[in-house]
Scaffold this motif. Structure first.
Motif, PDB file in Angstrom:
ATOM      1  N   VAL A   1      12.714  48.765  54.385  1.00 37.20           N
ATOM      2  CA  VAL A   1      13.863  48.842  55.289  1.00 37.20           C
ATOM      3  C   VAL A   1      15.065  49.398  54.534  1.00 37.20           C
ATOM      4  O   VAL A   1      15.359  48.954  53.424  1.00 37.20           O
ATOM      5  CB  VAL A   1      14.228  47.440  55.850  1.00 37.20           C
ATOM      6  N   THR A   2      15.741  50.370  55.136  1.00 36.20           N
ATOM      7  CA  THR A   2      16.992  50.902  54.603  1.00 36.20           C
ATOM      8  C   THR A   2      18.048  50.749  55.671  1.00 36.20           C
ATOM      9  O   THR A   2      17.822  51.120  56.820  1.00 36.20           O
ATOM     10  CB  THR A   2      16.843  52.390  54.219  1.00 36.20           C
ATOM     11  N   LYS A   3      19.201  50.176  55.278  1.00 35.87           N
ATOM     12  CA  LYS A   3      20.283  49.979  56.237  1.00 35.87           C
ATOM     13  C   LYS A   3      21.625  50.244  55.570  1.00 35.87           C
ATOM     14  O   LYS A   3      21.811  49.963  54.389  1.00 35.87           O
ATOM     15  CB  LYS A   3      20.304  48.548  56.775  1.00 35.87           C
ATOM     16  N   THR A   4      22.547  50.738  56.376  1.00 42.19           N
ATOM     17  CA  THR A   4      23.935  50.818  55.972  1.00 42.19           C
ATOM     18  C   THR A   4      24.627  49.637  56.624  1.00 42.19           C
ATOM     19  O   THR A   4      24.541  49.463  57.846  1.00 42.19           O
ATOM     20  CB  THR A   4      24.569  52.149  56.416  1.00 42.19           C
ATOM     21  N   VAL A   5      25.265  48.796  55.802  1.00 42.95           N
ATOM     22  CA  VAL A   5      25.833  47.542  56.295  1.00 42.95           C
ATOM     23  C   VAL A   5      27.312  47.453  55.938  1.00 42.95           C
ATOM     24  O   VAL A   5      27.776  48.065  54.977  1.00 42.95           O
ATOM     25  CB  VAL A   5      25.079  46.325  55.714  1.00 42.95           C
ATOM     26  N   ALA A   6      28.037  46.672  56.720  1.00 45.90           N
ATOM     27  CA  ALA A   6      29.435  46.395  56.418  1.00 45.90           C
ATOM     28  C   ALA A   6      29.510  45.539  55.162  1.00 45.90           C
ATOM     29  O   ALA A   6      28.686  44.652  54.952  1.00 45.90           O
ATOM     30  CB  ALA A   6      30.087  45.674  57.597  1.00 45.90           C
ATOM     31  N   VAL A   7      30.490  45.808  54.331  1.00 43.22           N
ATOM     32  CA  VAL A   7      30.630  45.110  53.060  1.00 43.22           C
ATOM     33  C   VAL A   7      31.506  43.875  53.223  1.00 43.22           C
ATOM     34  O   VAL A   7      32.539  43.912  53.871  1.00 43.22           O
ATOM     35  CB  VAL A   7      31.248  46.050  52.000  1.00 43.22           C
ATOM     36  N   GLN A   8      31.056  42.794  52.614  1.00 43.67           N
ATOM     37  CA  GLN A   8      31.833  41.562  52.573  1.00 43.67           C
ATOM     38  C   GLN A   8      32.198  41.296  51.116  1.00 43.67           C
ATOM     39  O   GLN A   8      31.336  40.972  50.296  1.00 43.67           O
ATOM     40  CB  GLN A   8      31.040  40.390  53.134  1.00 43.67           C
ATOM     41  N   ARG A   9      33.466  41.479  50.799  1.00 45.18           N
ATOM     42  CA  ARG A   9      33.923  41.243  49.436  1.00 45.18           C
ATOM     43  C   ARG A   9      33.655  39.783  49.042  1.00 45.18           C
ATOM     44  O   ARG A   9      33.842  38.874  49.845  1.00 45.18           O
ATOM     45  CB  ARG A   9      35.415  41.534  49.340  1.00 45.18           C
ATOM     46  N   GLY A  10      33.170  39.576  47.825  1.00 45.49           N
ATOM     47  CA  GLY A  10      32.863  38.236  47.327  1.00 45.49           C
ATOM     48  C   GLY A  10      31.418  37.822  47.535  1.00 45.49           C
ATOM     49  O   GLY A  10      30.979  36.813  46.994  1.00 45.49           O
ATOM     50  N   ALA A  11      30.671  38.593  48.300  1.00 45.51           N
ATOM     51  CA  ALA A  11      29.249  38.304  48.528  1.00 45.51           C
ATOM     52  C   ALA A  11      28.408  39.131  47.553  1.00 45.51           C
ATOM     53  O   ALA A  11      28.811  40.212  47.132  1.00 45.51           O
ATOM     54  CB  ALA A  11      28.858  38.630  49.962  1.00 45.51           C
ATOM     55  N   THR A  12      27.249  38.617  47.212  1.00 42.14           N
ATOM     56  CA  THR A  12      26.356  39.349  46.314  1.00 42.14           C
ATOM     57  C   THR A  12      25.575  40.412  47.090  1.00 42.14           C
ATOM     58  O   THR A  12      25.513  40.383  48.329  1.00 42.14           O
ATOM     59  CB  THR A  12      25.339  38.408  45.639  1.00 42.14           C
ATOM     60  N   VAL A  13      24.969  41.297  46.349  1.00 43.37           N
ATOM     61  CA  VAL A  13      24.090  42.301  46.954  1.00 43.37           C
ATOM     62  C   VAL A  13      22.955  41.596  47.698  1.00 43.37           C
ATOM     63  O   VAL A  13      22.612  41.963  48.825  1.00 43.37           O
ATOM     64  CB  VAL A  13      23.539  43.250  45.866  1.00 43.37           C
ATOM     65  N   LEU A  14      22.387  40.562  47.096  1.00 42.71           N
ATOM     66  CA  LEU A  14      21.315  39.817  47.756  1.00 42.71           C
ATOM     67  C   LEU A  14      21.809  39.153  49.037  1.00 42.71           C
ATOM     68  O   LEU A  14      21.105  39.153  50.040  1.00 42.71           O
ATOM     69  CB  LEU A  14      20.702  38.789  46.806  1.00 42.71           C
ATOM     70  N   ASP A  15      23.020  38.598  49.025  1.00 44.68           N
ATOM     71  CA  ASP A  15      23.599  38.024  50.248  1.00 44.68           C
ATOM     72  C   ASP A  15      23.629  39.058  51.365  1.00 44.68           C
ATOM     73  O   ASP A  15      23.274  38.775  52.508  1.00 44.68           O
ATOM     74  CB  ASP A  15      25.034  37.530  50.014  1.00 44.68           C
ATOM     75  N   HIS A  16      24.058  40.269  51.025  1.00 46.41           N
ATOM     76  CA  HIS A  16      24.114  41.347  52.020  1.00 46.41           C
ATOM     77  C   HIS A  16      22.716  41.684  52.541  1.00 46.41           C
ATOM     78  O   HIS A  16      22.520  41.841  53.740  1.00 46.41           O
ATOM     79  CB  HIS A  16      24.759  42.601  51.413  1.00 46.41           C
ATOM     80  N   ALA A  17      21.749  41.795  51.624  1.00 45.39           N
ATOM     81  CA  ALA A  17      20.381  42.130  52.034  1.00 45.39           C
ATOM     82  C   ALA A  17      19.815  41.066  52.972  1.00 45.39           C
ATOM     83  O   ALA A  17      19.231  41.391  54.011  1.00 45.39           O
ATOM     84  CB  ALA A  17      19.486  42.292  50.800  1.00 45.39           C
ATOM     85  N   LEU A  18      20.006  39.804  52.634  1.00 42.42           N
ATOM     86  CA  LEU A  18      19.480  38.720  53.472  1.00 42.42           C
ATOM     87  C   LEU A  18      20.173  38.681  54.832  1.00 42.42           C
ATOM     88  O   LEU A  18      19.516  38.501  55.861  1.00 42.42           O
ATOM     89  CB  LEU A  18      19.636  37.382  52.761  1.00 42.42           C
ATOM     90  N   ALA A  19      21.482  38.870  54.841  1.00 45.43           N
ATOM     91  CA  ALA A  19      22.241  38.810  56.099  1.00 45.43           C
ATOM     92  C   ALA A  19      21.850  39.930  57.057  1.00 45.43           C
ATOM     93  O   ALA A  19      21.950  39.770  58.279  1.00 45.43           O
ATOM     94  CB  ALA A  19      23.735  38.865  55.816  1.00 45.43           C
ATOM     95  N   HIS A  20      21.391  41.048  56.506  1.00 52.44           N
ATOM     96  CA  HIS A  20      21.075  42.211  57.346  1.00 52.44           C
ATOM     97  C   HIS A  20      19.583  42.521  57.388  1.00 52.44           C
ATOM     98  O   HIS A  20      19.182  43.613  57.789  1.00 52.44           O
ATOM     99  CB  HIS A  20      21.883  43.411  56.868  1.00 52.44           C
TER     100      HIS A  20
END
Length: 97
Positions: A8-27
């Motif tokens: 899976v490849t996605k472009t996601v909104a960035v949340q400052r203070g979150a880890t890369v893994l946090d972003h991957a899991l959230a999306h």
């Protein structure tokens, strides 16, 4: 931020203070992980661009990754925290196995 997982490849909104893994899991981008402490390295990823938007390398990353890997842009997704949401970041999941 563009996240490139195993299938899976996605472009996601960035949340400052979150880890890369946090972003991957959230999306729902398929990054592997086991521990979220920086010891298993299953979330190893390659920062293809935008490394200046991430916090400095952590002690856990220095302990788990080689100097060569760090110089090439490898990070641990659970340790790499987004500090600048204005920088375009592209990261690919690159586990050892």
């Amino acid at each position: 931020m563009q996240l490139i997982g195993r299938s899976v490849t996605k472009t996601v909104a960035v949340q400052r203070g979150a880890t890369v893994l946090d972003h991957a899991l959230a999306h729902e981008v398929d990054f592997g992980f086991s521990c979220v402490r920086g010891t298993c390295a299953r979330c190893r990823c390659l920062v293809q661009s935008g490394s200046v938007g991430l916090a400095e390398v952590t002690d856990a990353e220095w302990d788990r990754l080689t100097e060569e890997e760090l110089a090439q842009g490898y990070r641990l997704g659970c340790q790499a925290v987004v500090v600048d949401d204005r920088v375009p970041i592209v990261i690919a999941h690159k586990p050892y196995f």
